[in-house]
Design a protein around this motif. Structure first.
Motif, PDB file in Angstrom:
ATOM      1  N   ASP A   1       0.835  -1.207   0.000  1.00  0.00           N
ATOM      2  CA  ASP A   1       0.000   0.000   0.000  1.00  0.00           C
ATOM      3  C   ASP A   1       0.870   1.258   0.000  1.00  0.00           C
ATOM      4  O   ASP A   1       0.593   2.221  -0.723  1.00  0.00           O
ATOM      5  CB  ASP A   1      -0.929   0.018   1.214  1.00  0.00           C
ATOM      6  CG  ASP A   1      -2.002  -1.053   1.170  1.00  0.00           C
ATOM      7  OD1 ASP A   1      -2.261  -1.623   0.088  1.00  0.00           O
ATOM      8  OD2 ASP A   1      -2.589  -1.330   2.243  1.00  0.00           O
TER       9      ASP A   1
ATOM     10  N   CYS B   1       4.049   1.544  -1.032  1.00  0.00           N
ATOM     11  CA  CYS B   1       4.758   1.643  -2.298  1.00  0.00           C
ATOM     12  C   CYS B   1       3.839   2.202  -3.392  1.00  0.00           C
ATOM     13  O   CYS B   1       4.221   3.112  -4.130  1.00  0.00           O
ATOM     14  CB  CYS B   1       5.304   0.272  -2.692  1.00  0.00           C
ATOM     15  SG  CYS B   1       6.334   0.286  -4.171  1.00  0.00           S
ATOM     16  N   GLU B   2       2.630   1.685  -3.459  1.00  0.00           N
ATOM     17  CA  GLU B   2       1.695   2.146  -4.480  1.00  0.00           C
ATOM     18  C   GLU B   2       1.299   3.602  -4.252  1.00  0.00           C
ATOM     19  O   GLU B   2       1.241   4.389  -5.196  1.00  0.00           O
ATOM     20  CB  GLU B   2       0.464   1.252  -4.510  1.00  0.00           C
ATOM     21  CG  GLU B   2      -0.468   1.570  -5.651  1.00  0.00           C
ATOM     22  CD  GLU B   2      -1.552   0.542  -5.839  1.00  0.00           C
ATOM     23  OE1 GLU B   2      -2.222   0.602  -6.886  1.00  0.00           O
ATOM     24  OE2 GLU B   2      -1.747  -0.319  -4.953  1.00  0.00           O
TER      25      GLU B   2
ATOM     26  N   ALA C   1       1.512   2.405  -8.945  1.00  0.00           N
ATOM     27  CA  ALA C   1       1.253   0.978  -9.188  1.00  0.00           C
ATOM     28  C   ALA C   1       2.316   0.352 -10.084  1.00  0.00           C
ATOM     29  O   ALA C   1       2.701  -0.807  -9.878  1.00  0.00           O
ATOM     30  CB  ALA C   1      -0.131   0.798  -9.800  1.00  0.00           C
TER      31      ALA C   1
ATOM     32  N   LEU D   1       5.299  -0.438  -7.980  1.00  0.00           N
ATOM     33  CA  LEU D   1       5.039  -1.618  -7.150  1.00  0.00           C
ATOM     34  C   LEU D   1       5.234  -2.886  -7.966  1.00  0.00           C
ATOM     35  O   LEU D   1       5.898  -3.827  -7.512  1.00  0.00           O
ATOM     36  CB  LEU D   1       3.631  -1.568  -6.553  1.00  0.00           C
ATOM     37  CG  LEU D   1       3.195  -2.806  -5.762  1.00  0.00           C
ATOM     38  CD1 LEU D   1       4.152  -3.094  -4.611  1.00  0.00           C
ATOM     39  CD2 LEU D   1       1.774  -2.626  -5.250  1.00  0.00           C
ATOM     40  N   ASP D   2       4.698  -2.930  -9.167  1.00  0.00           N
ATOM     41  CA  ASP D   2       4.889  -4.102 -10.029  1.00  0.00           C
ATOM     42  C   ASP D   2       6.368  -4.345 -10.312  1.00  0.00           C
ATOM     43  O   ASP D   2       6.842  -5.489 -10.253  1.00  0.00           O
ATOM     44  CB  ASP D   2       4.134  -3.931 -11.352  1.00  0.00           C
ATOM     45  CG  ASP D   2       2.633  -4.012 -11.193  1.00  0.00           C
ATOM     46  OD1 ASP D   2       2.158  -4.557 -10.176  1.00  0.00           O
ATOM     47  OD2 ASP D   2       1.922  -3.524 -12.099  1.00  0.00           O
TER      48      ASP D   2
END
Length: 181
Positions: free
Chosen positions: A11, A13-14, A19, A22-23
């Motif tokens: 959460d 990181c995003e 997003a 994060l990926d």
């Protein structure tokens, strides 16, 4: 390490990096199960180290400030989940009660969690000295939690730490802001 820490990290990181980041972090960490965590599961600490290291490398933020930011995010998450434990309480009382919070709230949900300990060594009107003990080297994350608590409770603080035997000794001092005339 409890899965709740991993899901909270995702959460964080995003929210702070997006997003796509994060990926990228999950891919770069090369986790054995592809980064699928449940909040109630228990996972190797090395996987968290891999995730934080990957985020530091990709974001260009060095580990100490990155861990501090994550610690502040963690405190914000706790306030959202347990507002009654923080609302209207002075900062030093909140910090002195971290172990009680762990025992009263965290142990109910995660009886096997390896929780850090914060013991008050000394206290004055404008300062607090705490000994932090943990089986994980996350003092910078604890700094973020302490600063996050100060921000949330509108009591900004300066935080420093030094080794103290098997503990890390934190010195927390109130920041007195000049009043504009």
């Amino acid at each position: 390490m409890k899965g709740l820490v991993f899901t909270t990290f995702f959460d964080f990181c995003e929210r702070d990096f997006g997003a796509d980041m994060l990926d990228d972090v999950i891919d770069a960490a090369d986790l054995p199960h592809g980064g699928a965590y449940t909040s109630v599961g228990t996972y190797p600490f090395q996987e968290m180290v891999a995730l934080i290291t990957a985020l530091a490398q990709r974001s260009g933020v060095s580990l100490p400030p990155l861990l501090e930011r994550f610690g502040t995010f963690c405190f914000d998450t706790w306030v959202t989940r347990f507002p009654h434990l923080f609302s209207g309480r002075p900062l030093f009382d909140v910090l002195a009660g971290i172990d009680a919070f762990h025992e009263a709230e965290v142990r109910k949900m995660y009886p096997d969690a390896e929780l850090p300990s914060f013991r008050v060594v000394a206290r004055g009107a404008d300062w607090l000295t705490l000994d932090y003990r943990s089986c994980k080297p996350l003092a910078d994350l604890a700094v973020g939690v302490i600063r996050g608590a100060g921000i949330h409770l509108n009591e900004p603080v300066a935080v420093s730490y030094t080794p103290a035997g098997e503990a890390i000794r934190f010195r927390v001092e109130r920041c007195h802001q000049a009043v504009a005339a």
